[in-house]
Design a protein around this motif. Structure first.
Motif, PDB file in Angstrom:
ATOM      1  N   MET A 178      -6.620  14.865   5.710  1.00  0.00           N
ATOM      2  CA  MET A 178      -5.435  14.523   6.181  1.00  0.00           C
ATOM      3  C   MET A 178      -5.257  14.389   7.767  1.00  0.00           C
ATOM      4  SD  MET A 178      -3.086  13.496   3.983  1.00  0.00           S
ATOM      5  CE  MET A 178      -2.816  13.967   2.091  1.00  0.00           C
ATOM      6  N   ARG A 179      -6.014  15.200   8.443  1.00  0.00           N
ATOM      7  CA  ARG A 179      -5.938  15.308   9.733  1.00  0.00           C
ATOM      8  C   ARG A 179      -6.456  13.951  10.596  1.00  0.00           C
ATOM      9  NH1 ARG A 179      -3.313  17.943  13.274  1.00  0.00           N
ATOM     10  NH2 ARG A 179      -4.397  20.045  13.633  1.00  0.00           N
ATOM     11  N   ARG A 180      -7.748  13.404   9.902  1.00  0.00           N
ATOM     12  CA  ARG A 180      -8.271  12.364  10.449  1.00  0.00           C
ATOM     13  C   ARG A 180      -7.608  11.125  10.095  1.00  0.00           C
ATOM     14  NH1 ARG A 180     -12.893   9.123   8.423  1.00  0.00           N
ATOM     15  NH2 ARG A 180     -13.357  10.769   6.784  1.00  0.00           N
ATOM     16  N   CYS A 181      -6.720  11.128   8.789  1.00  0.00           N
ATOM     17  CA  CYS A 181      -6.003  10.147   8.174  1.00  0.00           C
ATOM     18  C   CYS A 181      -4.782   9.820   9.302  1.00  0.00           C
ATOM     19  CB  CYS A 181      -5.485  10.245   6.949  1.00  0.00           C
ATOM     20  SG  CYS A 181      -6.733  10.331   5.536  1.00  0.00           S
ATOM     21  N   GLN A 182      -4.245  11.173   9.638  1.00  0.00           N
ATOM     22  CA  GLN A 182      -3.013  11.107  10.638  1.00  0.00           C
ATOM     23  C   GLN A 182      -3.401  10.477  11.969  1.00  0.00           C
ATOM     24  OE1 GLN A 182      -2.344  15.225  10.225  1.00  0.00           O
ATOM     25  NE2 GLN A 182      -0.295  14.850   9.266  1.00  0.00           N
ATOM     26  N   LEU A 183      -4.334  10.887  12.494  1.00  0.00           N
ATOM     27  CA  LEU A 183      -4.968  10.244  13.882  1.00  0.00           C
ATOM     28  C   LEU A 183      -5.243   8.755  13.589  1.00  0.00           C
ATOM     29  CD1 LEU A 183      -7.200  13.214  14.920  1.00  0.00           C
ATOM     30  CD2 LEU A 183      -4.864  12.622  15.723  1.00  0.00           C
ATOM     31  N   MET A 184      -5.748   8.432  12.546  1.00  0.00           N
ATOM     32  CA  MET A 184      -6.137   7.074  12.428  1.00  0.00           C
ATOM     33  C   MET A 184      -4.713   6.035  12.004  1.00  0.00           C
ATOM     34  SD  MET A 184      -9.914   7.264  10.564  1.00  0.00           S
ATOM     35  CE  MET A 184     -10.589   5.720  11.210  1.00  0.00           C
ATOM     36  N   LEU A 185      -4.074   6.564  11.360  1.00  0.00           N
ATOM     37  CA  LEU A 185      -2.651   5.793  11.311  1.00  0.00           C
ATOM     38  C   LEU A 185      -1.780   5.681  12.492  1.00  0.00           C
ATOM     39  CD1 LEU A 185      -1.984   7.596   7.781  1.00  0.00           C
ATOM     40  CD2 LEU A 185      -2.279   5.025   8.105  1.00  0.00           C
ATOM     41  N   LYS A 186      -2.045   6.676  13.224  1.00  0.00           N
ATOM     42  CA  LYS A 186      -1.335   6.706  14.356  1.00  0.00           C
ATOM     43  C   LYS A 186      -1.905   5.751  15.343  1.00  0.00           C
ATOM     44  CE  LYS A 186       0.497  10.673  16.617  1.00  0.00           C
ATOM     45  NZ  LYS A 186       1.845  10.258  16.544  1.00  0.00           N
ATOM     46  N   THR A 187      -3.281   5.310  15.065  1.00  0.00           N
ATOM     47  CA  THR A 187      -3.959   4.457  16.019  1.00  0.00           C
ATOM     48  C   THR A 187      -3.490   3.062  15.418  1.00  0.00           C
ATOM     49  OG1 THR A 187      -5.509   6.112  16.433  1.00  0.00           O
ATOM     50  CG2 THR A 187      -6.114   3.785  16.955  1.00  0.00           C
ATOM     51  N   PHE A 188      -3.918   2.757  14.016  1.00  0.00           N
ATOM     52  CA  PHE A 188      -3.936   1.459  13.639  1.00  0.00           C
ATOM     53  C   PHE A 188      -2.785   0.768  12.544  1.00  0.00           C
ATOM     54  CE2 PHE A 188      -8.367   3.139  13.775  1.00  0.00           C
ATOM     55  CZ  PHE A 188      -8.688   2.424  14.725  1.00  0.00           C
ATOM     56  N   MET A 189      -1.596   1.545  12.354  1.00  0.00           N
ATOM     57  CA  MET A 189      -0.673   1.183  11.732  1.00  0.00           C
ATOM     58  C   MET A 189       0.485   1.179  12.733  1.00  0.00           C
ATOM     59  SD  MET A 189      -1.169   0.864   8.589  1.00  0.00           S
ATOM     60  CE  MET A 189      -0.433   1.431   7.146  1.00  0.00           C
ATOM     61  N   PRO A 190       1.546   0.248  12.330  1.00  0.00           N
ATOM     62  CA  PRO A 190       2.736   0.059  13.152  1.00  0.00           C
ATOM     63  C   PRO A 190       3.467   1.224  13.314  1.00  0.00           C
ATOM     64  CG  PRO A 190       2.732  -1.615  11.285  1.00  0.00           C
ATOM     65  CD  PRO A 190       1.524  -0.744  10.928  1.00  0.00           C
ATOM     66  N   PRO A 191       3.921   1.345  14.565  1.00  0.00           N
ATOM     67  CA  PRO A 191       4.693   2.681  14.943  1.00  0.00           C
ATOM     68  C   PRO A 191       5.652   3.100  14.476  1.00  0.00           C
ATOM     69  CG  PRO A 191       4.641   0.912  16.792  1.00  0.00           C
ATOM     70  CD  PRO A 191       3.797   0.425  15.702  1.00  0.00           C
ATOM     71  N   TRP A 192       6.527   2.263  13.751  1.00  0.00           N
ATOM     72  CA  TRP A 192       7.811   2.448  13.206  1.00  0.00           C
ATOM     73  C   TRP A 192       7.638   3.271  11.777  1.00  0.00           C
ATOM     74  CZ3 TRP A 192       6.267  -2.624  13.908  1.00  0.00           C
ATOM     75  CH2 TRP A 192       5.853  -3.238  12.887  1.00  0.00           C
ATOM     76  N   TYR A 193       6.500   3.329  11.463  1.00  0.00           N
ATOM     77  CA  TYR A 193       6.480   3.888  10.187  1.00  0.00           C
ATOM     78  C   TYR A 193       6.600   5.442   9.989  1.00  0.00           C
ATOM     79  CZ  TYR A 193       4.667  -0.396   8.084  1.00  0.00           C
ATOM     80  OH  TYR A 193       4.323  -1.483   7.546  1.00  0.00           O
ATOM     81  N   GLU A 194       7.181   6.076   8.997  1.00  0.00           N
ATOM     82  CA  GLU A 194       7.542   7.497   8.937  1.00  0.00           C
ATOM     83  C   GLU A 194       6.335   7.818   7.773  1.00  0.00           C
ATOM     84  OE1 GLU A 194      10.565  10.561   6.738  1.00  0.00           O
ATOM     85  OE2 GLU A 194      11.123   8.706   7.799  1.00  0.00           O
ATOM     86  N   TYR A 195       5.593   8.964   7.981  1.00  0.00           N
ATOM     87  CA  TYR A 195       4.745   9.228   7.003  1.00  0.00           C
ATOM     88  C   TYR A 195       5.298  10.649   6.353  1.00  0.00           C
ATOM     89  CZ  TYR A 195       1.929   6.037   9.463  1.00  0.00           C
ATOM     90  OH  TYR A 195       1.415   4.638  10.198  1.00  0.00           O
ATOM     91  N   VAL A 196       5.006  10.654   5.078  1.00  0.00           N
ATOM     92  CA  VAL A 196       4.874  11.855   4.329  1.00  0.00           C
ATOM     93  C   VAL A 196       3.538  12.267   3.689  1.00  0.00           C
ATOM     94  CG1 VAL A 196       6.105  13.010   2.436  1.00  0.00           C
ATOM     95  CG2 VAL A 196       7.428  11.239   3.460  1.00  0.00           C
TER      96      VAL A 196
END
Length: 164
Positions: A99-117
């Protein structure tokens, strides 16, 4: 759902679908650079269908071979299926130690307006309270740690404070 051969991820995704928390499931994962006969996403989709999820509620992405590719290729699938601009929240399923690596990568590569659960699977080993009790899981967690450190040092993804 991030790619992987562990069915705990599929069971968690199906649980989220059946409880009404996720109207669609997206399974990611390719054939590990040709090593596997069947892409991970196809295996996971087939398992979800056996568990009662209708095929029309499932999207698959079969081109990726690692976490960054899971994210990048999923953008195209999500855009074509739903439109990236129409998505506000994503429920993310993977192994707890991933999960930690997923979080960092999503902050880098996904649109910034997404909320994550964050929805880690319910595996019996490899959780935050027991990963060190099994040599295989300990090795997996230490590998993840090295990937996070290497990713930040190499500027492969952004470094950030993330709450769990």
């Amino acid at each position: 759902m991030f790619g992987g051969k562990n069915l705990d991820r599929v069971w968690k995704a199906v649980e989220l679908y059946k409880s009404g928390r996720a109207p669609y499931l997206l399974f990611t994962g390719g054939d590990r650079f040709g090593e596997w006969e069947q892409p991970e996403a196809v295996m996971m989709r087939d398992e979800a269908i056996k568990m009662g999820v209708p095929a029309e509620s499932i999207f698959i992405e079969t081109m990726s071979n690692h976490t960054k590719e899971n994210i990048m290729a999923s953008l195209t699938v999500l855009d074509r299926a739903l439109g990236l601009q129409r998505i506000h929240r994503l429920l993310l399923v993977s192994a707890p130690g991933h999960m930690r690596r997923c979080q960092l990568m999503l902050k880098t590569f996904m649109p910034p307006w997404y909320e994550y659960v964050w929805c880690p699977d319910h595996r019996s080993l490899g959780r935050r309270d027991n990963w060190w009790t099994d040599p295989v899981e300990e090795k997996r967690v230490l590998s993840e740690l090295n990937k996070v450190i290497g990713g930040v040092r190499g500027r492969y993804f952004v470094d950030a404070e993330i709450e769990f």
